[in-house]
Design an enzyme around this catalytic site. Structure first.
Site, PDB file in Angstrom:
ATOM      1  N   SER A   8       0.854  -1.200   0.000  1.00 22.87           N
ATOM      2  CA  SER A   8       0.000   0.000   0.000  1.00 22.87           C
ATOM      3  C   SER A   8       0.883   1.240   0.000  1.00 22.87           C
ATOM      4  O   SER A   8       1.690   1.430   0.922  1.00 22.87           O
ATOM      5  CB  SER A   8      -0.892   0.018   1.235  1.00 22.87           C
ATOM      6  OG  SER A   8      -1.433   1.318   1.392  1.00 22.87           O
ATOM      7  N   HIS A  33      -1.455  -1.392  -4.027  1.00 20.23           N
ATOM      8  CA  HIS A  33      -2.702  -1.077  -3.332  1.00 20.23           C
ATOM      9  C   HIS A  33      -2.787   0.437  -3.106  1.00 20.23           C
ATOM     10  O   HIS A  33      -1.849   1.052  -2.585  1.00 20.23           O
ATOM     11  CB  HIS A  33      -2.703  -1.815  -1.996  1.00 20.23           C
ATOM     12  CG  HIS A  33      -3.971  -1.724  -1.205  1.00 20.23           C
ATOM     13  ND1 HIS A  33      -5.069  -2.515  -1.455  1.00 20.23           N
ATOM     14  CD2 HIS A  33      -4.307  -0.936  -0.147  1.00 20.23           C
ATOM     15  CE1 HIS A  33      -6.025  -2.234  -0.582  1.00 20.23           C
ATOM     16  NE2 HIS A  33      -5.595  -1.264   0.212  1.00 20.23           N
ATOM     17  N   ASP A  35      -5.024   3.422  -1.423  1.00 20.28           N
ATOM     18  CA  ASP A  35      -6.062   3.698  -0.421  1.00 20.28           C
ATOM     19  C   ASP A  35      -6.654   5.079  -0.628  1.00 20.28           C
ATOM     20  O   ASP A  35      -6.005   6.089  -0.346  1.00 20.28           O
ATOM     21  CB  ASP A  35      -5.455   3.604   0.984  1.00 20.28           C
ATOM     22  CG  ASP A  35      -5.144   2.179   1.371  1.00 20.28           C
ATOM     23  OD1 ASP A  35      -6.077   1.351   1.368  1.00 20.28           O
ATOM     24  OD2 ASP A  35      -3.970   1.876   1.664  1.00 20.28           O
ATOM     25  N   MET A  37      -9.234   7.753   0.618  1.00 21.05           N
ATOM     26  CA  MET A  37     -10.006   8.100   1.826  1.00 21.05           C
ATOM     27  C   MET A  37     -10.591   9.500   1.671  1.00 21.05           C
ATOM     28  O   MET A  37      -9.916  10.395   1.154  1.00 21.05           O
ATOM     29  CB  MET A  37      -9.091   8.082   3.053  1.00 21.05           C
ATOM     30  CG  MET A  37      -8.359   6.770   3.258  1.00 21.05           C
ATOM     31  SD  MET A  37      -7.435   6.792   4.814  1.00 21.05           S
ATOM     32  CE  MET A  37      -6.468   5.283   4.622  1.00 21.05           C
ATOM     33  N   HIS A  66      -8.716   0.766  -3.186  1.00 19.57           N
ATOM     34  CA  HIS A  66      -9.553   0.526  -2.001  1.00 19.57           C
ATOM     35  C   HIS A  66     -10.265   1.829  -1.671  1.00 19.57           C
ATOM     36  O   HIS A  66      -9.643   2.807  -1.264  1.00 19.57           O
ATOM     37  CB  HIS A  66      -8.631   0.068  -0.864  1.00 19.57           C
ATOM     38  CG  HIS A  66      -9.313  -0.191   0.428  1.00 19.57           C
ATOM     39  ND1 HIS A  66      -8.620  -0.370   1.606  1.00 19.57           N
ATOM     40  CD2 HIS A  66     -10.630  -0.309   0.760  1.00 19.57           C
ATOM     41  CE1 HIS A  66      -9.471  -0.583   2.598  1.00 19.57           C
ATOM     42  NE2 HIS A  66     -10.694  -0.541   2.114  1.00 19.57           N
ATOM     43  N   MET A  68     -12.313   3.951   0.532  1.00 21.39           N
ATOM     44  CA  MET A  68     -12.842   4.211   1.881  1.00 21.39           C
ATOM     45  C   MET A  68     -13.558   5.556   1.831  1.00 21.39           C
ATOM     46  O   MET A  68     -13.105   6.559   2.401  1.00 21.39           O
ATOM     47  CB  MET A  68     -11.693   4.203   2.893  1.00 21.39           C
ATOM     48  CG  MET A  68     -11.204   2.794   3.194  1.00 21.39           C
ATOM     49  SD  MET A  68      -9.552   2.770   3.915  1.00 21.39           S
ATOM     50  CE  MET A  68      -8.597   2.926   2.419  1.00 21.39           C
ATOM     51  N   MET A 137     -11.111  -6.474   6.348  1.00 25.26           N
ATOM     52  CA  MET A 137     -10.233  -5.523   7.041  1.00 25.26           C
ATOM     53  C   MET A 137      -9.745  -6.141   8.349  1.00 25.26           C
ATOM     54  O   MET A 137     -10.542  -6.644   9.152  1.00 25.26           O
ATOM     55  CB  MET A 137     -10.979  -4.219   7.347  1.00 25.26           C
ATOM     56  CG  MET A 137     -11.289  -3.355   6.137  1.00 25.26           C
ATOM     57  SD  MET A 137      -9.869  -2.922   5.117  1.00 25.26           S
ATOM     58  CE  MET A 137      -8.801  -2.069   6.297  1.00 25.26           C
ATOM     59  N   ASP A 175      -6.217  -6.737   4.894  1.00 26.84           N
ATOM     60  CA  ASP A 175      -5.614  -5.404   4.852  1.00 26.84           C
ATOM     61  C   ASP A 175      -5.570  -4.818   6.251  1.00 26.84           C
ATOM     62  O   ASP A 175      -6.608  -4.625   6.885  1.00 26.84           O
ATOM     63  CB  ASP A 175      -6.473  -4.527   3.916  1.00 26.84           C
ATOM     64  CG  ASP A 175      -5.941  -3.119   3.740  1.00 26.84           C
ATOM     65  OD1 ASP A 175      -4.852  -2.817   4.254  1.00 26.84           O
ATOM     66  OD2 ASP A 175      -6.633  -2.331   3.062  1.00 26.84           O
TER      67      ASP A 175
HETATM   68  C1  DX5 Z   1      -5.919   1.153   6.237  1.00 28.23           C
HETATM   69  C2  DX5 Z   1      -5.644   0.942   4.770  1.00 28.23           C
HETATM   70  C3  DX5 Z   1      -4.529   0.035   4.545  1.00 28.23           C
HETATM   71  C4  DX5 Z   1      -3.210   0.509   5.067  1.00 28.23           C
HETATM   72  C5  DX5 Z   1      -2.507  -0.698   5.583  1.00 28.23           C
HETATM   73  O1  DX5 Z   1      -7.033   1.933   6.390  1.00 28.23           O
HETATM   74  O2  DX5 Z   1      -6.778   0.415   4.100  1.00 28.23           O
HETATM   75  O3  DX5 Z   1      -4.411  -0.375   3.193  1.00 28.23           O
HETATM   76  O4  DX5 Z   1      -2.406   1.122   4.112  1.00 28.23           O
HETATM   77  O5  DX5 Z   1      -1.386  -0.283   6.237  1.00 28.23           O
HETATM   78  P1  DX5 Z   1      -0.543  -1.229   7.218  1.00 28.23           P
HETATM   79  O6  DX5 Z   1      -0.089  -2.398   6.417  1.00 28.23           O
HETATM   80  O7  DX5 Z   1       0.552  -0.314   7.614  1.00 28.23           O
HETATM   81  O8  DX5 Z   1      -1.453  -1.619   8.359  1.00 28.23           O
HETATM   82 ZN    ZN Z   2      -6.402  -0.510   2.060  1.00 29.19          ZN
END
Ligand code: DX5
Ligand code: ZN
Length: 221
Positions: A8, A33, A35, A37, A66, A68, A137, A175
């Site tokens: 990620s 990956h 993320d 948000m 992903h 969010m 998750m 994840d």
């Molecule tokens: C968390 C994200 C993850 C995050 C994981 O909200 O969806 O993808 O980047 O990070 P680590 O591996 O550091 O927990």
């Molecule tokens: Zn993620």
């Protein structure tokens, strides 16, 4: 089953994003990956189409996006056009999961559904046969570097049974908090795809870390 490692970029050094992506791509990453948000579904803001499109130009690896965000369908078209390979939305904000999955597929992307730690797997049962990817998750989403929630191991086991019972060939992804210490348990529980942010990007040698994660799954115990 093959082991898929998806670093990620949330934990990457954004001053050197191209170098960071190239480093993990050459280091054996299977997917990248990304993320997204929105500061509403989760208490943090990250990036959108601009970064997806930028990473698309850096690597040919599949981009695992992903979402969010609330109202994720607002972004499907733009993110698919930017080069996303898969789009995973959260069931907590998907009242029309089946319609949303179909739309993602129409755009030529793999369609994923994600469940938060406190969300029941029953929320995806009726759609399981149509899913390309199920994301369990293993932390509460929003930030990198959090601790793996141990109860997730049993949930992953139940997610594997649910997919098998639905004759679904969906990818089973985990994840959050994935590291050398946690990856094997979720692999043995039936996950095949492992997002790792902090573990990979904070490592002195990301390639060695990716190899170590893969190796941990292969070790006999
Ligand atoms: C968390 C994200 C993850 C995050 C994981 O909200 O969806 O993808 O980047 O990070 P680590 O591996 O550091 O927990
Ligand atoms: Zn993620």
């Amino acid at each position: 089953m093959s082991v898929r490692i998806a670093p990620s970029i949330l934990s990457a050094d954004f001053a050197h994003l191209a170098d960071e992506v190239e480093r993990v791509a050459q280091g054996g990453a299977d997917w990248i990956h990304i993320d997204v948000m929105d500061g509403r579904f989760v208490p943090n803001l990250t990036y959108g189409a601009k970064v997806i499109e930028t990473v698309r130009r850096i690597t040919d690896l599949p981009l695992d996006v992903h979402l969010m965000v609330v109202e994720p369908e607002r972004y499907f078209d733009d993110f698919a056009a930017a080069g996303a390979s898969s789009l995973t939305l959260h069931v907590e904000v998907a009242p029309h999961l089946n319609r949303q999955i179909n739309r993602i597929k129409e755009l030529g992307c793999l369609a994923g559904a994600a469940v938060n730690p406190a969300t029941s797997l029953e929320t995806v049962r009726e759609a399981a046969a149509d899913l390309d990817l199920l994301l369990v998750m293993t932390v509460n989403p929003g930030f990198g570097g959090q601790s793996f929630i141990q109860a997730s191991v049993d949930k992953v086991r139940r997610a594997r049974m649910l997919l098998d019972a639905s004759s679904s060939g969906a990818v089973l992804e985990v994840d959050g908090g994935i590291s050398r210490d946690t990856v094997r348990d979720v692999w043995r529980a039936g996950a095949d795809t492992f997002v790792a942010g902090h573990a990979v990007f904070a490592a002195a040698d990301p390639a060695a870390e990716i190899a170590a994660l893969r190796e941990r799954c292969r070790e006999q115990v």
